[in-house]
Scaffold this motif. Structure first.
Motif, short mmCIF file in Angstrom:
data_model
loop_
_atom_site.label_atom_id
_atom_site.label_comp_id
_atom_site.label_asym_id
_atom_site.label_seq_id
_atom_site.Cartn_x
_atom_site.Cartn_y
_atom_site.Cartn_z
N MET A 35 -2.22 3.36 -1.74
CA MET A 35 -3.08 4.58 -2.12
C MET A 35 -4.60 3.93 -1.87
SD MET A 35 -1.58 7.44 -2.46
CE MET A 35 -0.01 8.11 -2.81
N LEU A 36 -4.61 3.16 -2.76
CA LEU A 36 -6.06 2.36 -2.70
C LEU A 36 -6.63 1.66 -1.49
CD1 LEU A 36 -8.55 1.51 -4.65
CD2 LEU A 36 -7.10 -0.68 -5.11
N SER A 37 -5.58 1.08 -0.80
CA SER A 37 -5.91 0.78 0.62
C SER A 37 -6.44 1.64 1.63
CB SER A 37 -4.80 -0.32 1.09
OG SER A 37 -3.80 0.66 1.36
N GLN A 38 -6.11 2.91 1.43
CA GLN A 38 -6.62 3.93 2.39
C GLN A 38 -7.61 4.58 1.80
OE1 GLN A 38 -4.85 4.36 5.27
NE2 GLN A 38 -3.73 2.62 4.53
N SER A 39 -8.36 4.26 0.59
CA SER A 39 -9.46 4.98 -0.03
C SER A 39 -10.69 4.44 0.58
CB SER A 39 -9.35 4.85 -1.52
OG SER A 39 -9.64 3.59 -1.84
N GLY A 51 -4.19 -9.17 3.57
CA GLY A 51 -2.98 -8.37 3.50
C GLY A 51 -1.87 -9.18 3.94
N VAL A 52 -0.78 -9.02 3.23
CA VAL A 52 0.39 -9.85 3.61
C VAL A 52 0.86 -9.95 4.75
CG1 VAL A 52 2.92 -10.65 2.87
CG2 VAL A 52 1.03 -9.88 1.21
N TYR A 53 0.93 -8.59 5.63
CA TYR A 53 1.24 -8.48 7.01
C TYR A 53 0.18 -7.92 7.69
CZ TYR A 53 6.01 -9.28 4.74
OH TYR A 53 6.94 -9.85 4.16
N GLY A 54 -0.99 -8.68 7.83
CA GLY A 54 -1.84 -8.30 8.62
C GLY A 54 -3.05 -7.72 7.91
N GLY A 112 -7.05 -5.23 7.90
CA GLY A 112 -7.54 -4.11 8.27
C GLY A 112 -6.56 -2.89 8.50
N LYS A 113 -6.84 -2.32 9.87
CA LYS A 113 -5.97 -1.29 10.34
C LYS A 113 -4.62 -1.88 10.62
CE LYS A 113 -9.79 1.78 11.60
NZ LYS A 113 -10.61 2.49 12.92
N GLU A 114 -4.62 -3.35 10.90
CA GLU A 114 -3.25 -3.89 11.22
C GLU A 114 -2.36 -4.42 10.36
OE1 GLU A 114 -2.25 -3.78 14.52
OE2 GLU A 114 -4.06 -2.69 14.87
N ASN A 115 -2.80 -3.83 8.94
CA ASN A 115 -1.83 -4.33 7.76
C ASN A 115 -0.93 -3.32 7.92
OD1 ASN A 115 -1.01 -5.17 5.43
ND2 ASN A 115 -2.34 -3.96 4.24
N HIS A 116 0.32 -3.74 7.57
CA HIS A 116 1.44 -2.79 7.71
C HIS A 116 2.45 -3.33 6.44
CE1 HIS A 116 0.54 -1.70 11.49
NE2 HIS A 116 0.55 -3.19 11.96
N GLY A 117 2.58 -2.26 5.65
CA GLY A 117 3.60 -2.63 4.46
C GLY A 117 2.65 -2.52 3.32
N ASP A 118 1.28 -2.43 3.15
CA ASP A 118 0.42 -2.19 2.13
C ASP A 118 0.58 -3.12 0.86
OD1 ASP A 118 -0.56 0.27 3.19
OD2 ASP A 118 1.70 0.99 2.78
N LEU A 119 1.00 -4.45 1.34
CA LEU A 119 1.11 -5.55 0.34
C LEU A 119 -0.22 -6.30 0.54
CD1 LEU A 119 4.77 -6.52 0.54
CD2 LEU A 119 3.64 -4.94 -1.05
N PHE A 120 -0.79 -6.55 -0.63
CA PHE A 120 -1.84 -7.66 -0.61
C PHE A 120 -2.00 -8.69 -1.46
CE2 PHE A 120 -3.28 -3.46 1.00
CZ PHE A 120 -4.18 -3.65 1.88
N ASP A 121 -2.19 -9.90 -1.01
CA ASP A 121 -2.27 -11.03 -1.62
C ASP A 121 -3.53 -11.63 -2.25
OD1 ASP A 121 -2.42 -14.24 -2.09
OD2 ASP A 121 -0.27 -13.94 -1.48
#
Length: 347
Positions: A177-181, A200-203, A205-214
């Motif tokens: 949710m936060l990453s889309q705000s 982003g763990v898997y990319g 910006g807009k190429e981040n998939h899975g919404d996981l952040f390190d």
């Protein structure tokens, strides 16, 4: 024994997926890895392996010891996807040894980027326990090897960015949710100013998939280990609280839409016959968010995060007994998801 990532269980209001502490250390007796001749590297690695056997025996679970050359390339790549090994270590031609616990919560790489890279991982958020355990292990190793240490700079490492404490503290959060705000880009900009990295763990910006952040500390020099821990945890709590505000609001105002989105994602994962890695991560994120927020539950207990790792290409291939045509990897991924995903029940 369950792997540590199979034990990840998300709770409402707590969006911490995992935490990790990693230490970089070097043995003062030898040149740093990149300057070691192969015969010196072989000698050093064998001496360290012998000295660390007792440490492995002291653990509460089995610890396997091997050379990376004894592991197939696909298994090494699968370990990279599970964050046991780094990309730079996979490229090393010199002898590299690995101590790995059965749950994969403990890994010890010898002669990788540094002579010693000690890493502990755990599900959700248990940073205090990790810190206490890694300090104990570090003290034990320092009794076996005199570390390369400078009174002014601290621990000396192959990369200047690790000099000082030699410690990286990481917390992975699920922030769909936060990453889309609109405010998220401003939050990211502020991270560097306070000494924290976020990616982003898997990319990105807009190429981040899975919404996981390190989330991790940007500095190791001029700060103490305790200060690093406090900063990373405080920042993680801030992000967690911001995510919670948006999630609570979304359920209050748009509960049906959230439930519908979750079941659409689940339906795709459960019944599609070809699934790309991007599709898998995107839809797994929606299902994990719905379960975390109490909108549904699975018929059998399962870690959705473990599926994030299970759908990665090398882990899919490593799980197969026979050869795999990489052209069919999306089919293999769909088969895996249909097999492991339990029934999803609305609450």
């Amino acid at each position: 024994m369950l792997k540590w990532y199979e034990q990840v269980r998300m709770e409402s209001g707590k969006y911490f997926v995992s935490n990790r502490i990693r230490l970089a250390r070097n043995w003062a007796e030898y040149h740093f890895p990149r300057r070691l001749r192969n015969e010196e590297a072989n000698e050093m690695v064998q001496r360290m392996r012998d000295a660390l056997q007792e440490l492995a025996m002291q653990q509460q679970e089995n610890v396997n010891d091997c050379l990376l050359t004894e592991i197939s390339e696909i298994r090494r790549m699968a370990m990279r996807e599970r964050r046991v090994l780094s990309a730079s270590i996979l490229e090393r031609k010199a002898p590299v040894a690995l101590f790995l616990s059965e749950s994969e919560s403990l890994s010890l790489v010898l002669n990788g980027d540094d002579h010693i890279r000690l890493q502990l991982m755990s599900p959700n958020l248990h940073m205090k326990e990790l810190y206490e355990n890694i300090n104990r292990l570090d003290d034990y190793m320092n009794r076996q090897f005199e570390y390369a240490f400078d009174p002014h700079y601290g621990y000396l490492t192959s990369f200047p960015t690790n000099v000082g404490t030699g410690m990286r503290a990481n917390i992975v959060l699920h922030l769909p949710m936060l990453s889309q705000s609109k405010q998220f880009s401003k939050i990211l900009e502020s991270m560097g100013q306070i000494g924290v990295n976020i990616r982003g763990v898997y990319g990105d910006g807009k190429e981040n998939h899975g919404d996981l952040f390190d989330l991790s500390n940007a500095r190791t020099l001029g700060v103490s280990e305790e200060e690093i821990m406090a900063l990373v945890q405080k920042t993680a709590m801030r992000l967690n609280n911001e995510e919670e505000k948006i999630r609570v609001h979304s359920i209050e105002r748009h509960r049906l839409a959230r439930v519908d989105s979750m079941f659409r994602a689940y339906g795709f994962l459960k019944y599609a016959r070809r699934v790309t890695i991007r599709e898998a991560l995107h839809n797994l994120s929606a299902v994990m968010a719905g379960i975390t927020d109490g909108l549904a539950k699975t018929e059998q207990d399962i870690s959705i995060y473990a599926l994030y790792l299970g759908v990665q290409p090398s882990n899919l291939i490593a799980a197969e007994k026979g050869p795999v045509d990489r052209e069919q990897i999306d089919v293999l991924r769909a088969n895996y998801l249909r097999r492991v995903l339990p029934e999803l029940l609305e609450r």
